[in-house]
Design a protein around this motif. Sequence first.
Motif, short mmCIF file in Angstrom:
data_model
loop_
_atom_site.label_atom_id
_atom_site.label_comp_id
_atom_site.label_asym_id
_atom_site.label_seq_id
_atom_site.Cartn_x
_atom_site.Cartn_y
_atom_site.Cartn_z
N ASP A 13 -3.08 6.08 -1.34
CA ASP A 13 -4.39 5.47 -1.52
C ASP A 13 -4.34 4.24 -2.42
O ASP A 13 -5.35 3.60 -2.66
N GLU A 14 -3.19 3.97 -2.95
CA GLU A 14 -3.09 2.90 -3.95
C GLU A 14 -2.64 1.60 -3.30
O GLU A 14 -1.75 1.60 -2.44
N VAL A 15 -3.28 0.53 -3.74
CA VAL A 15 -2.84 -0.79 -3.32
C VAL A 15 -2.19 -1.47 -4.52
O VAL A 15 -2.69 -1.38 -5.64
N TYR A 16 -1.05 -2.07 -4.28
CA TYR A 16 -0.30 -2.75 -5.34
C TYR A 16 -0.39 -4.25 -5.14
O TYR A 16 -0.16 -4.75 -4.05
N LYS A 36 0.85 -1.19 0.00
CA LYS A 36 0.00 0.00 0.00
C LYS A 36 0.88 1.23 0.00
O LYS A 36 1.88 1.30 0.72
N GLU A 37 0.51 2.17 -0.83
CA GLU A 37 1.26 3.42 -0.92
C GLU A 37 0.25 4.52 -1.15
O GLU A 37 -0.40 4.57 -2.19
#
Lengths: 615, 615
Positions: free
Chosen positions: A126-129, A123-124
């Motif tokens: 608001d983005e989840v990878y 997670k970075e």
Amino acid sequence: MVKYQSPLRIFNPRAVQITNLPAYPTKKGPPLFLLMMRINLKVALLCMCTAVFLITLSLWTKCGGIGGSSTTYASSSSSSSSSSSSAAIVSRLSGSIFPQQDNQEIHEIECHINGEYTIGCRKEGDEVYVPFSFLHRYFEIYGKITNNDGYERFEWAHSHSKVYRPKGKYDPRGVFMFFENYNVEPRDRVKCVSGTEGVPVSTQWEVQGYYYPTQIAQFGLSHYSKNLTDPEPSRKVIEDSDHKYAKWTVPIGATINRTDKHSWTHYLEFTTPESLSSAVTLKLDHVLDFVLSMHVNLKGNGSISVMLQNREKKEIFNLHYITSDVMISIQGENIYHGIGLTSGWRKITRDLVVDLQKGLALLDKPKRKLSRSKLKVIGISLHGMGAIDNLTLSSSEHMAQFYDAARWFVKHQDPTTGGWANPVRRRVALGFGDLEPGWYSAMGQGHAISVLSRAYYHSGDKQYLRAAIEGLRPFRIPSWQGGVLATFLGKYAWYEEYPTKPASFVLNGFIYSLLGLYDLKSIAPVGQAKEANLLFEQGWSSLKGMLLLYDTGSGTTYDLRHFTLGIAPNLARWDYHATHVNQLLFLATIDNDPLIKNTAERWLDYMSGKRASHN
Amino acid sequence: MVKYQSPLRIFNPRAVQITNLPAYPTKKGPPLFLLMMRINLKVALLCMCTAVFLITLSLWTKCGGIGGSSTTYASSSSSSSSSSSSAAIVSRLSGSIFPQQDNQEIHEIECHINGEYTIGCRKEGDEVYVPFSFLHRYFEIYGKITNNDGYERFEWAHSHSKVYRPKGKYDPRGVFMFFENYNVEPRDRVKCVSGTEGVPVSTQWEVQGYYYPTQIAQFGLSHYSKNLTDPEPSRKVIEDSDHKYAKWTVPIGATINRTDKHSWTHYLEFTTPESLSSAVTLKLDHVLDFVLSMHVNLKGNGSISVMLQNREKKEIFNLHYITSDVMISIQGENIYHGIGLTSGWRKITRDLVVDLQKGLALLDKPKRKLSRSKLKVIGISLHGMGAIDNLTLSSSEHMAQFYDAARWFVKHQDPTTGGWANPVRRRVALGFGDLEPGWYSAMGQGHAISVLSRAYYHSGDKQYLRAAIEGLRPFRIPSWQGGVLATFLGKYAWYEEYPTKPASFVLNGFIYSLLGLYDLKSIAPVGQAKEANLLFEQGWSSLKGMLLLYDTGSGTTYDLRHFTLGIAPNLARWDYHATHVNQLLFLATIDNDPLIKNTAERWLDYMSGKRASHN
């Protein structure tokens, strides 16, 4: 444009922020070390500890804490505020450390997949990878890291298969679709190219090997097509006893003789004692051209051998063409192909590299790789009693190989049914009755008709035309009566690649059969084209009527077994899906119904992840 | 098992490693600082510099240099080299920084999607991480971060739609499938519940509103089903003039009178002057029960009003039920429902909250949310001339509302065709001819039959049975002749939700129509069940024959327009796909053919990302 592309970032704001608390300004005052000397021990130690702390903090932050999101890298301009000295050092040291974005921190987060299981994501902001290795399995997509000129990137591929766009209108006299790209005989499921017939022997459904009409036709069609698209082959005549005499070494007890028995040509007769060491031999040092062709007439146990050498490892292999029914065998470095027991003149065409590979394949698992460029022909020897003529080494002999296939179809057609039998039992899937040995395939029939039509067109020899027309007969006979005809709900005639009970409605095989019909109706003289034309029109109407039944909105099904057996659809893997697309693209050149063209384009789009829309 | 599942991690192994190396060894020797005090300055400084160098090197190596590839973390045994003291502090400072694995570096990498465009990904060791927001768009999957008790995780959902597993064999006398979960009237596409008919008015295909038989039937079936599954409603009789007298306030010039005109009951007659302020009023303070039912007989412009208050905002709304044909209108806080111009006793059942919401919806976009829990009934008033009886407030009146629907179908059936007309033009898709106003829907017919069968079963009233049987007629009439019957290639009869030309073969509507047939054949007396039975058997055979045509291997199509129009398949969105699954699960309880059950289970699996296999 892509939402995820984030702007160029040229320096690390947090690094600056952190190093704004420097222990020692480097410009505005005396050097650190000198300064240290002047102050007392405690202060020095305190300062050093602070430095250790700050450097560590800075590195740690870069290292673990904060992720950037930019997709491009820029060398940070060397900011000269003293505050970033330690960061600057780190930056210079680290070089490739990625510039971090402010307040963006990467950390692990569990991804709970459909409430069923958990994977590790990142997670970075608001983005989840999500890890690609999971996506690969979940969606069956492909990806690999490429590195061009030191620039690493990840290539995401929805599918790998190749689609060939037709260069013009499909021509039954020309290249068969995209088959100039086919290489049939090197395939694993080809046991060898038969010495007696010059056509491939399949092991697809029976390990000891059998003649599979579909494969033989594809072999023929690929050579016909390559003949039209490959550059002119290089050819070296080694011995024709007319103009070209090779320097044979004839040992004691052996003889050679260039006779003139035939009025129109001479040939080379040979006799040798029994022992192999007393063969008539010819030393060669020939590279690149590995297709051997010759006329040959062996008596008794006469044989012809070719010596190949691996130029790197200096290994030597002997390819023996012998008077025998043995298909292929290997003993040590000796590989044997039987070219039959019957005597009389015939022409044989051998791809020496294929023969070598197929021999070695009998020994090796995994298959040994043999590059053409690493081999050379170092000798030919004649043994026993026999005669040869027109001994030639070429880069290719496509038409000779094509005619090997065409002749096979003339020779092996059932005179009663017009069919070319598949001599093996085949279970298409659980739920279908087995196909018993001797079944016919509409694809095999159609392919054979494509071969024969071209052979007739090319040679004018009516035996090929007759065989092609005879080959239409199974198209009128229902599957359950030994033919290849199925009907979809009593409405649409379908020519079955596999005439299963119930019907399987394999799409690609059906289309290939249509092409065979199209080839024949186009090439046959008008009076003899009628049946092919009727069958083609009937099938064409079925294709248009049923084509969309194969469309899943994100790919295609291989057949309609889900409909006839009431089971899960048998989705076409991308290879077959690409075949569907290729076929439709070619069909669209002979019929301008937008149905064909539009479907082809949509199916092509599926290969890059596009989907039909949902409601 | 899943490769990516990383075990729960409760502490940071590196932090442990780090914090085990305190700056001040507390046990094994004198603290670092004291030790330092004893040695001379140069040595101290040299040591410190070495320390700085070593820490930097150590961190650098971890941070930038060497990538590992494991996805799981193991707690490292606490090694106690002194080099990481400051890192421990960092770890404490940063708190949420995720534990980095030794030698794992995260950096950005471009992902090139199908050679078409580029997104920003992350690379860590051998793993590439892809942003979910891209995956969401590309694959249309869903995900959100949840936080349970401070434990954050990401919930990946292939689909959102709900599947209801039947609790037992489907019973035509019982709950209609899973319709106890349906709430028809609050839907946006319902304009209001008609005051004259007590059934919903649709705006789905025409904004002014029309009676949509399918929707009316779903309204009826949901109330019938809820009646069986909801707890017993609470009911408060306000005034029945027999046992329950309300304390009406009667202003000057107005009268009320509890008559005994009917031998079996009394009722309340009222007359008031013209002005609204002189209405007969009743103060109430009633929460939770918002379904008003009463017998009513209004004369001239008599009306009945209910005053609702929003308990938080103290807003007051007046719902007026008036002698008018106006369907619904709003003026300020006054919402009007016409209950018709005809006089005579009738029963009306009104969900006050629905009536309020539908009124406010005429004003508001976006829709105002009104929670039942925030409202109360604060008064009822009678105006003009009329009579009421059995004035009641209940938590629900499902059967009354069900019978409103059932009566609607009896009243509005075409006596010639047996159909319930859809009075609007409908264009299903480009390529289909428009459905002209008056078209029938097999789904509407089937749903109506399900309503009427239950009404007959529940009441024993043969008018319902007659209407249900009459409702079968369009099933025998082809679509092009105004009925609902299509055939698939002349082989399978199909009852069309939308009787388009060419046929559309909508699956869910067809199955609903089959359930109507099943309900009637099961409930009707044997002698009258024959036609329903024949139609059901015919459709059932079609369903089994054609079901797999809807299976895409990863979902379903909504219809077969791709087959009949030769266009892209109209994929069913997950909601409809779930409906297919729900329907099959219920059908599987009335027929044990594994085809139905297995297909249902496979289709259910598609909802969590499973796919049919490819060849």
